[in-house]
Design a protein around this motif. Structure first.
Motif, PDB file in Angstrom:
ATOM      1  N   ARG A   1       0.839  -1.197   0.000  1.00  0.00           N
ATOM      2  CA  ARG A   1       0.000   0.000   0.000  1.00  0.00           C
ATOM      3  C   ARG A   1       0.872   1.243   0.000  1.00  0.00           C
ATOM      4  N   ARG A   2       0.463   2.225  -0.805  1.00  0.00           N
ATOM      5  CA  ARG A   2       1.198   3.494  -0.826  1.00  0.00           C
ATOM      6  C   ARG A   2       0.213   4.642  -0.680  1.00  0.00           C
ATOM      7  N   ARG A   3       0.626   5.653   0.133  1.00  0.00           N
ATOM      8  CA  ARG A   3      -0.170   6.878   0.292  1.00  0.00           C
ATOM      9  C   ARG A   3       0.153   7.833  -0.862  1.00  0.00           C
ATOM     10  N   TYR A   4      -0.711   8.841  -1.009  1.00  0.00           N
ATOM     11  CA  TYR A   4      -0.489   9.816  -2.079  1.00  0.00           C
ATOM     12  C   TYR A   4       0.823  10.571  -1.893  1.00  0.00           C
ATOM     13  N   ASP A   5       1.188  10.929  -0.648  1.00  0.00           N
ATOM     14  CA  ASP A   5       2.445  11.672  -0.481  1.00  0.00           C
ATOM     15  C   ASP A   5       3.648  10.817  -0.874  1.00  0.00           C
ATOM     16  N   GLU A   6       3.611   9.564  -0.512  1.00  0.00           N
ATOM     17  CA  GLU A   6       4.706   8.656  -0.873  1.00  0.00           C
ATOM     18  C   GLU A   6       4.734   8.431  -2.388  1.00  0.00           C
ATOM     19  N   PHE A   7       3.581   8.211  -2.964  1.00  0.00           N
ATOM     20  CA  PHE A   7       3.465   7.977  -4.410  1.00  0.00           C
ATOM     21  C   PHE A   7       4.034   9.159  -5.190  1.00  0.00           C
ATOM     22  N   CYS A   8       3.657  10.374  -4.811  1.00  0.00           N
ATOM     23  CA  CYS A   8       4.117  11.570  -5.524  1.00  0.00           C
ATOM     24  C   CYS A   8       5.622  11.755  -5.401  1.00  0.00           C
TER      25      CYS A   8
END
Length: 517
Positions: free
Chosen positions: A26-33
């Motif tokens: 699972r990845r959060r949006y902040d990590e993904f960006c």
């Protein structure tokens, strides 16, 4: 109108929200960006300049979506490679648009040597798998870890975003040019007709190299919702994932829907989280649609019609799938044109035909491509006076609903009568022993072309050629019924799950000077 501005909005408003789920990761949006910005920097360091083409030859994953966004973030152009192609076909697409970087995963490592050896410009390989990168390849995770994030290039509007090669079901692949504006407009048009489910989880099971699947992913980024990804369609894994993750929306092609509802575990699973099922990419047999709607009571059904050259251009909403729509036959329509899209049905002279008369669908709107890469003649043939000629035969009813009957090239002319394969396939598909079927025209001395059916039966079901013909005679006119029936254990399918009628026809038309008789 640039495809990365969706990430800036999500980073600002929902940085802690889960954006991707892939097999427990699972990845959060902040990590993904952050990963996207770092990967964009790595791509620039690896030779990606503005408008440089970058290919992806991989199964679906969270890394596939990161790669798409990183290419656009860094100012590049995406070339999603068809995962069903041979080395020669892959190399053709790379050479055709001069692709200099290729992401590749474990599934396709065996093709890398052949690609490197035969490509005019051997690409820089970036390995996206879970193991150590093979010799001569860059490591996906090492690149992200070793590069600082770069600023978004913010390419947009008429800047080139993607060259997506057609699946080649009716001919040799062509590179469809799509700008940021084309893709953005197409996604917004679709959202206007089919609003995203708040807090929704969309399952990506259809291949992301295909326009239908990738545009659904972009829609989910625009909405700031969650992507759940599996590598490829597998009925059991789809059922497992729906139960485990609480999937709210499915996007499947008809062959996938049939495999799902025919799976022996289907009736034992909790699928109550599903709120919407979107289907399209190829015609659906009426009996399969009716059965699916009965098995998913209370679920919104949408059919979409689109093509690589124009993304989604029509939608058939849930009300058409309700009881009244099913009785009227409107559930078998592909719907009406999206907001901002014009559609007409025209004859061979480009004159609009009366309602109810079959002709060719032509489209005008902001999502329509400006042409094919390096193919001016084909571009001119397809785009005439601002209208895209789709090659799809259809009629429009009095309320503007479109009913597709065939590819214009697939229409069968037998004994001077026009036969549209979709009508015959729907008749055959109603036989209880039939799981899948396709209808083609084959050469006939007596009729010019004869209607020929290819049938895949359900499990151990038994049915004869004569029984199929007699069944059809009860539903459609005699001249439309198959003159011959062939039984096969399986159909040739494209990477997007479409039946490859070109391959079915090839043995019958081999040696013929033309493909009509």
């Amino acid at each position: 109108m640039n495809l990365t501005n969706t990430l800036h909005r999500c980073l600002q408003q929902t940085p802690d929200k889960i954006v991707t789920i892939f097999r427990g990761r699972r990845r959060r949006y902040d990590e993904f960006c952050n990963r996207v910005a770092r990967l964009a920097g790595a791509l620039q360091a690896s030779g990606m300049k503005t408008d440089e083409r970058v290919g992806v030859l991989a199964l679906n994953s969270d890394r596939y979506l990161e790669t798409c966004m990183a290419v656009w973030w860094g100012g590049g152009v995406l070339n999603p490679v068809n995962i069903r192609w041979s080395v020669a076909e892959v190399v053709y697409s790379l050479d055709d648009c001069d692709t200099g970087i290729l992401f590749i995963d474990d599934q396709f490592l065996h093709m890398a040597a052949g690609i490197a050896k035969t490509a005019r410009r051997p690409p820089v390989f970036i390995y996206t798998g879970e193991r150590e990168a093979p010799d001569g390849m860059l490591s996906y995770e090492t690149l992200i870890a070793g590069h600082a994030p770069v600023e978004d290039a913010r390419r947009g509007y008429e800047d080139l975003a993607m060259i997506m090669y057609t699946g080649g079901t009716t001919g040799f692949p062509k590179g469809v040019i799509q700008s940021h504006r084309n893709i953005w407009a197409g996604c917004i048009q679709r959202i206007a007709e089919t609003p995203p489910i708040k807090g929704g989880k969309t399952l990506h099971a259809a291949p992301l190299f295909h326009m239908a699947a990738l545009s659904r992913a972009i829609n989910q980024f625009i909405a700031g919702e969650t992507h759940v990804i599996i590598p490829a369609f597998n009925a059991r894994e789809v059922l497992d994932t729906i139960e485990r993750e609480g999937i709210t929306e499915l996007g499947l092609v008809p062959t996938m829907i049939q495999a799902l509802i025919d799976h022996p575990d289907f009736g034992t699973r909790d699928l109550s989280s599903v709120k919407r099922l979107v289907y399209g990419a190829s015609p659906i047999i009426a009996s399969v649609l009716e059965r699916t709607m009965d098995l998913f009571p209370g679920v919104e059904f949408y059919q979409s019609y689109g093509l690589t050259e124009a993304m989604v251009v029509t939608t058939n909403p849930p009300e058409s799938h309700a009881e009244a729509g099913r009785r009227s036959g409107r559930s078998l329509s592909v719907g009406r044109g999206l907001y901002g899209t014009e559609l007409k049905i025209v004859d061979e002279k480009n004159d609009e035909v009366p309602r109810g008369i079959v002709g060719e669908i032509v489209i005008c709107g902001p999502s329509v491509t400006r042409g094919y890469w390096n193919k001016p003649k084909e571009s001119a043939d397809a785009l005439r006076n601002g209208w895209l000629h789709t090659g799809d035969g259809a009629y429009m009813d009095k309320d503007g609903y479109i009913f597709i009957v065939d590819r214009m090239k697939d229409m069968i002319v037998t004994g001077g009568e026009n036969v549209y394969s979709a009508e015959v396939e729907n008749a055959i598909g109603r036989h209880p022993a039939v799981m899948m079927c396709a209808v083609i025209g084959i050469p006939s001395d007596a009729w010019g072309e004869a209607v020929h059916a290819i049938v895949v039966t359900k499990g151990d079901a038994q049915v004869t050629e004569e029984e199929i013909r007699q069944h059809c005679h009860q539903l459609i006119a005699g001249y439309k019924c198959p003159k011959s029936v062939e039984f096969r254990p399986e159909m040739p399918l494209s990477g997007a799950g479409k039946i490859l009628k070109r391959d079915l026809r090839a043995p019958y038309w081999e040696g013929q000077a033309k493909k009509v008789n």
